[in-house]
Write an enzyme that holds these catalytic residues in place. Structure first.
Site, short mmCIF file in Angstrom:
data_model
loop_
_atom_site.label_atom_id
_atom_site.label_comp_id
_atom_site.label_asym_id
_atom_site.label_seq_id
_atom_site.Cartn_x
_atom_site.Cartn_y
_atom_site.Cartn_z
CG ASN A 7 70.74 41.23 -25.76
OD1 ASN A 7 70.70 41.54 -26.95
ND2 ASN A 7 70.92 42.12 -24.80
CE LYS A 14 75.18 41.86 -22.88
NZ LYS A 14 74.54 43.05 -22.46
NE ARG A 91 67.56 44.62 -25.57
CZ ARG A 91 68.48 45.44 -25.12
NH1 ARG A 91 69.63 44.97 -24.69
NH2 ARG A 91 68.27 46.73 -25.10
CG HIS A 180 67.29 51.97 -23.15
ND1 HIS A 180 67.75 53.26 -23.21
CD2 HIS A 180 68.34 51.18 -23.44
CE1 HIS A 180 69.04 53.26 -23.53
NE2 HIS A 180 69.42 52.00 -23.67
CG HIS A 208 68.01 52.81 -19.26
ND1 HIS A 208 67.68 51.51 -18.98
CD2 HIS A 208 69.18 52.75 -19.93
CE1 HIS A 208 68.60 50.69 -19.45
NE2 HIS A 208 69.52 51.43 -20.04
NE ARG A 241 74.53 55.19 -28.62
CZ ARG A 241 73.64 54.36 -28.10
NH1 ARG A 241 72.36 54.61 -28.17
NH2 ARG A 241 74.05 53.25 -27.51
CG ASP A 284 83.74 53.52 -17.62
OD1 ASP A 284 83.17 53.99 -16.61
OD2 ASP A 284 83.93 52.31 -17.79
N GLY A 332 73.64 51.35 -15.59
CA GLY A 332 75.00 51.49 -15.05
C GLY A 332 75.24 52.76 -14.24
CD GLU A 385 67.35 46.23 -20.57
OE1 GLU A 385 68.49 46.30 -20.08
OE2 GLU A 385 67.05 46.68 -21.67
P1 AMP Z 1 75.20 50.09 -18.87
O1 AMP Z 1 75.18 50.54 -20.31
O2 AMP Z 1 73.87 50.18 -18.20
O3 AMP Z 1 75.88 48.76 -18.67
O4 AMP Z 1 76.11 51.16 -18.09
C1 AMP Z 1 77.47 51.34 -18.38
C2 AMP Z 1 77.95 52.62 -17.76
O5 AMP Z 1 77.73 52.58 -16.34
C3 AMP Z 1 79.43 52.87 -17.98
O6 AMP Z 1 79.64 54.16 -18.48
C4 AMP Z 1 80.00 52.73 -16.60
O7 AMP Z 1 81.06 53.56 -16.40
C5 AMP Z 1 78.85 53.18 -15.72
N1 AMP Z 1 79.09 52.75 -14.34
C6 AMP Z 1 79.26 51.50 -13.89
N2 AMP Z 1 79.57 51.52 -12.57
C7 AMP Z 1 79.61 52.83 -12.20
C8 AMP Z 1 79.91 53.52 -10.99
N3 AMP Z 1 80.21 52.85 -9.87
N4 AMP Z 1 79.85 54.86 -10.98
C9 AMP Z 1 79.54 55.55 -12.10
N5 AMP Z 1 79.29 54.96 -13.27
C10 AMP Z 1 79.31 53.62 -13.33
#
Ligand code: AMP
Length: 398
Positions: A7, A14, A91, A180, A208, A241, A284, A332, A385
């Site tokens: 990726n 990655k 990817r 996605h 997602h 976004r 986050d 996430g 994925e």
């Molecule tokens: P991804 O793009 O799928 O890697 O997701 C990233 C997002 O997942 C970030 O905003 C993280 O803060 C959120 N995330 C990861 N762990 C947790 C958690 N335990 N509780 C809430 N959000 C989380």
């Protein structure tokens, strides 16, 4: 067969080596800051220690060379020679209307991917660099392109067309593509397996929810709608976004703040979403969740707006499919954030959804989190994925 899944971003790469039959990840890692000072490779063999090495990488070919060296290293490697890598799965973000499925990479395919570059100028050129780097170092290994947009190519015209002059579609292919796709495909299929029902018989909504976020409606095993559009900016509110906005806002801000279109697009992509809504508290969701529980006004606001948009789209897709059997949460936030799932499902009680709060707190498993009486099932399915790319690659090169 061992499949190297790649990726490739503009300055990162990655990778995972996956045994497509056992579905085991044999090793994984990440090259960062490619072409920038301080480039670094991290590498973790299954069951082993993660090692990080700061080493110069002028381009992606050097990054791939380091990845292959790590995989075949005498001490910490996981294969004896490159012959044990049967194929490489790449990817690719945008396949336009040309690719409704994964495909073996030929010179013609490379050209067709290049033609999609203008639809994803930040991503596709980087993906192509990754392919060319692998071709240089593994000229005899078959390669497969797996597209983020492919799964959504089954959408009907009424879902993918915008209310614009038809010439824009005819001449420039401006339409909803969705992203996605590999995750939506994996999660919806896996949900049918967990439920023990035929994929072709189900109406599934996949949420997602990660830093980038999208929802899709999957009816009888085919995607019929999704929230992201021509680009990954449309739809849900995301980390940074904006998701859907009134397009006239762009002109309004341009006049108020004397900004160019590029500057406003930068705001919509990088400074909006929960980051913007929370007055720059964070993009986050862990920080937003913490602030929510502490009763911080900015975090509560960002969370509520985010959740409300998810609820609205779930409602829209139930209408679009004339019903729903299962709603899945992944990525996430979807996998790790019980709060978001609780807040969303609270508003779905009219459909007879009742969460089992104890199950909702569990992590890392494919799980039904509704009570047995719940009319519609809600599931948490960790997305994978890379495994999906490895399986599709193995299938095509067999
Ligand atoms: P991804 O793009 O799928 O890697 O997701 C990233 C997002 O997942 C970030 O905003 C993280 O803060 C959120 N995330 C990861 N762990 C947790 C958690 N335990 N509780 C809430 N959000 C989380």
């Amino acid at each position: 067969m061992n499949i190297l899944v790649v990726n490739c971003g503009s300055s990162s790469l990655k990778f995972q080596l996956i045994n497509a039959e056992t579905e085991d990840c044999i090793a994984k890692g990440l090259c960062e800051r490619i072409g920038i000072e301080g480039s670094m490779i991290s590498y973790t063999p299954a069951g082993g220690e993660k090692e990080k090495t700061v080493t110069p990488m002028n381009d992606h070919t050097e990054a791939i060379r380091l990845v292959l060296e790590a995989l075949t290293n005498e001490k910490t490697g996981v294969v004896k020679s490159l012959d044990e890598i049967g194929a490489v799965g790449h990817r690719i973000v945008h396949g336009g209307e040309k690719f409704a499925e994964a495909t073996i990479i030929t010179d013609e395919v490379l050209k067709a991917i290049e033609e999609c570059n203008e639809l994803a100028p930040l991503h596709n050129p980087a993906n192509l660099i990754g392919i060319n780097a692998c071709k240089k170092l593994m000229p005899n290994t078959p390669m497969v392109a797996v597209f983020d947009t492919a799964f959504h190519q089954t959408m009907p015209e009424e879902a993918y067309l915008y209310g614009l002059p038809y010439d824009y579609y005819r001449n420039y292919k401006i339409r909803r593509y969705g992203f996605h796709g590999t995750s939506h495909a994996y999660v919806s299929k896996r949900a049918s397996e967990v439920l023990g029902e035929k994929y072709e018989d189900l109406k599934i909504i996949v949420c997602h929810l990660g830093n980038g976020a999208s929802i899709s409606a999957v009816k009888n095993g085919k995607c019929v709608d999704t929230t992201m559009g021509l680009t990954p900016l449309e739809g849900l509110i995301m980390g940074t976004r904006s998701g859907d906005i009134d397009p006239a806002i762009i002109e309004f801000i341009a006049h108020k703040e004397n900004k160019s279109i590029d500057e406003i697009m930068n705001v919509l992509n990088k400074k909006s979403g929960v980051l913007g809504l929370s007055d720059n508290l964070s993009s986050d969701f862990r920080d937003i969740e913490d602030g929510y529980f502490a009763g911080q006004e900015n975090a509560v606001r960002a969370m509520n707006v985010f959740v409300y948009r998810v609820i609205k789209y779930i409602g829209a897709y139930i209408a679009a499919m004339n019903g729903v059997d299962a709603i899945c949460f992944t990525a996430g936030v979807g996998e790790n954030g019980p709060l978001v799932r609780t807040l969303v499902c609270k508003n779905l009680e009219y459909m007879g959804i009742t969460l089992d709060e104890e199950l909702n707190q569990k992590r890392g498993l494919d799980l039904v989190i509704t009570t047995p009486e719940s009319k519609t099932k809600v599931l948490v399915i960790p997305t994978n994925e890379e495994l999906m790319i490895a399986k599709q690659t193995a299938q095509l090169v067999k």
